[in-house]
Motif scaffolding. Structure first.
Motif, short mmCIF file in Angstrom:
data_model
loop_
_atom_site.label_atom_id
_atom_site.label_comp_id
_atom_site.label_asym_id
_atom_site.label_seq_id
_atom_site.Cartn_x
_atom_site.Cartn_y
_atom_site.Cartn_z
N LEU A 53 9.14 7.33 -4.73
CA LEU A 53 8.31 6.59 -5.37
C LEU A 53 8.48 5.54 -5.65
N ARG A 54 9.46 5.23 -6.58
CA ARG A 54 10.16 3.98 -7.74
C ARG A 54 11.02 3.21 -6.69
N ARG A 55 12.18 3.57 -5.97
CA ARG A 55 12.22 2.76 -5.43
C ARG A 55 11.62 2.70 -4.30
N ILE A 56 10.34 3.05 -3.22
CA ILE A 56 10.19 1.99 -2.40
C ILE A 56 9.31 0.73 -3.10
N ARG A 57 8.44 0.79 -4.79
CA ARG A 57 8.37 0.10 -5.11
C ARG A 57 9.46 -1.28 -5.98
N GLN A 58 10.25 -0.57 -5.94
CA GLN A 58 11.59 -1.38 -7.16
C GLN A 58 11.17 -1.35 -8.51
N PRO A 139 -3.58 17.35 -10.13
CA PRO A 139 -3.42 15.48 -9.87
C PRO A 139 -2.35 15.53 -8.51
N LEU A 140 -2.65 14.05 -8.80
CA LEU A 140 -1.70 13.19 -7.74
C LEU A 140 -0.93 12.34 -8.50
N LEU A 141 0.88 11.80 -8.39
CA LEU A 141 1.30 11.04 -9.03
C LEU A 141 1.29 9.78 -8.17
N ALA A 142 0.65 8.44 -8.90
CA ALA A 142 0.71 7.50 -7.90
C ALA A 142 1.22 6.28 -8.50
N THR A 143 0.88 5.15 -7.32
CA THR A 143 1.27 3.39 -8.08
C THR A 143 1.17 2.84 -6.82
N THR A 144 -0.29 1.89 -7.40
CA THR A 144 -0.34 0.96 -6.73
C THR A 144 0.23 0.78 -5.41
N LEU A 145 -0.02 -0.13 -4.43
CA LEU A 145 0.43 -0.79 -3.42
C LEU A 145 0.60 -1.74 -3.47
N ILE A 146 2.12 -1.83 -3.58
CA ILE A 146 2.41 -3.62 -3.91
C ILE A 146 3.48 -3.44 -3.46
N GLY A 149 8.82 -7.96 -4.88
CA GLY A 149 8.43 -8.82 -4.71
C GLY A 149 7.37 -10.10 -4.09
N GLU A 150 6.33 -8.88 -4.00
CA GLU A 150 4.71 -9.47 -4.34
C GLU A 150 3.93 -9.44 -5.18
N SER A 151 2.70 -9.51 -5.06
CA SER A 151 1.91 -10.00 -6.78
C SER A 151 0.62 -8.63 -5.90
N GLU A 152 0.06 -9.27 -4.54
CA GLU A 152 -1.05 -8.32 -3.87
C GLU A 152 -0.75 -7.04 -3.93
N PRO A 153 -1.89 -6.24 -4.08
CA PRO A 153 -2.05 -4.90 -3.60
C PRO A 153 -2.34 -4.71 -1.96
N MET A 154 -1.94 -3.77 -1.19
CA MET A 154 -2.24 -4.28 -0.02
C MET A 154 -3.34 -3.34 0.28
N ASN A 155 -4.33 -3.47 1.47
CA ASN A 155 -5.81 -3.04 1.67
C ASN A 155 -5.55 -2.58 2.68
N ASP A 156 -4.78 -2.98 3.92
CA ASP A 156 -4.82 -2.32 5.80
C ASP A 156 -4.15 -1.69 5.67
N ALA A 157 -4.09 0.08 6.35
CA ALA A 157 -3.98 0.93 6.53
C ALA A 157 -2.63 1.26 7.36
N GLN A 158 -3.39 0.05 9.24
CA GLN A 158 -2.31 0.13 10.62
C GLN A 158 -1.90 -0.75 9.30
N GLU A 159 -0.76 -1.78 8.91
CA GLU A 159 -0.08 -2.72 7.75
C GLU A 159 0.27 -2.23 6.81
N ILE A 160 0.11 -1.54 6.63
CA ILE A 160 0.59 -0.15 5.70
C ILE A 160 2.27 0.25 6.80
N ARG A 161 0.85 1.08 7.19
CA ARG A 161 1.75 2.04 8.25
C ARG A 161 2.96 1.33 9.74
N ALA A 162 3.48 0.20 9.30
CA ALA A 162 4.18 -0.97 10.11
C ALA A 162 5.37 -1.78 9.18
N ARG A 163 4.56 -1.47 7.85
CA ARG A 163 5.59 -2.73 6.66
C ARG A 163 6.75 -0.67 6.47
#
Length: 212
Positions: A53-58, A139-146, A149-163
């Motif tokens: 999880l940390r590696r994905i978010r860096q 509970p689940l451990l979580a981090t905002t999907l940013i 190198g970016e500052s805005e969170p993602m909110n479109d599931a299809q874009e998240i899957r593609a990326r």
């Protein structure tokens, strides 16, 4: 390729959520919708999953991760909460807030802040996520999907899957989320009689916390 679970936002299909839970229980990372933005989630007690999880978010171990809890009673198992803190939590949950609190021994040291021994906790108000947490049973451990190198969170599931399809195991699509992160409030000063400290103003209104 990440599995894609398209669920109804108000009446999410348990069959699909159970498949997502199975991925989490196998130690995978799953993107989920919340009442603020999408988040990356994994099991609290799985070191490899947390590291992934940390590696994905860096982000490093000083970045506060958040525990997504079903309710206040579950939250109190993982954080030390006094009467003043509890009253504020009760007034503001469920909702788009993340609260920093002193972690209990139920929280593995590797996921709490290394110097402060604190953890971010929240009780989200999102039907699909509420059902997912209920089926997961903890509970689940979580981090905002940013993205890194970016500052805005993602909110479109299809874009998240593609990326992120090669980095995560699943995406739960319950429609677009608000593209605004939670309001973050540090409640630890309350333990010594001080006032809560606003760390970040986000989607959760300050008036509910008496901070407006």
């Amino acid at each position: 390729m990440a599995q894609y679970f398209e669920v109804h936002p108000e009446n999410p299909q348990p069959r699909l959520l159970k498949q997502a839970v199975a991925l989490l229980q196998r130690g995978e990372v799953v993107a989920v919708p919340t009442d603020s933005s999408y988040a990356l989630t994994c099991r609290l007690d799985d070191k490899d999953a947390v590291d992934h999880l940390r590696r994905i978010r860096q982000v490093d171990d000083k970045h506060h991760l958040t525990l997504l809890c079903r309710d206040l009673s579950e939250l109190a198992n993982y954080a030390r909460v006094d009467n003043r803190q509890y009253r504020l939590l009760k007034a503001a949950t469920p909702g788009a807030y993340t609260f920093l609190l002193e972690a209990t021994k139920e929280v593995p040291r590797r996921v709490s802040h290394p110097q402060r021994k604190t953890i971010g906790l929240r009780v989200p108000a999102h039907r699909a996520l509420e059902e997912l947490l209920a089926l997961h049973g903890q509970p689940l451990l979580a981090t905002t999907l940013i993205p890194p190198g970016e500052s805005e969170p993602m909110n479109d599931a299809q874009e998240i899957r593609a990326r992120f399809e090669k980095q995560i195991a699943g995406v739960i699509d319950a429609g677009a989320c608000p593209s605004q992160p939670t309001t973050v409030v540090d409640l630890t000063p309350m333990g010594s009689g001080d006032e809560p400290l606003l760390v970040r103003e986000g989607r959760g209104p300050l008036a509910a916390l008496g901070l407006g």
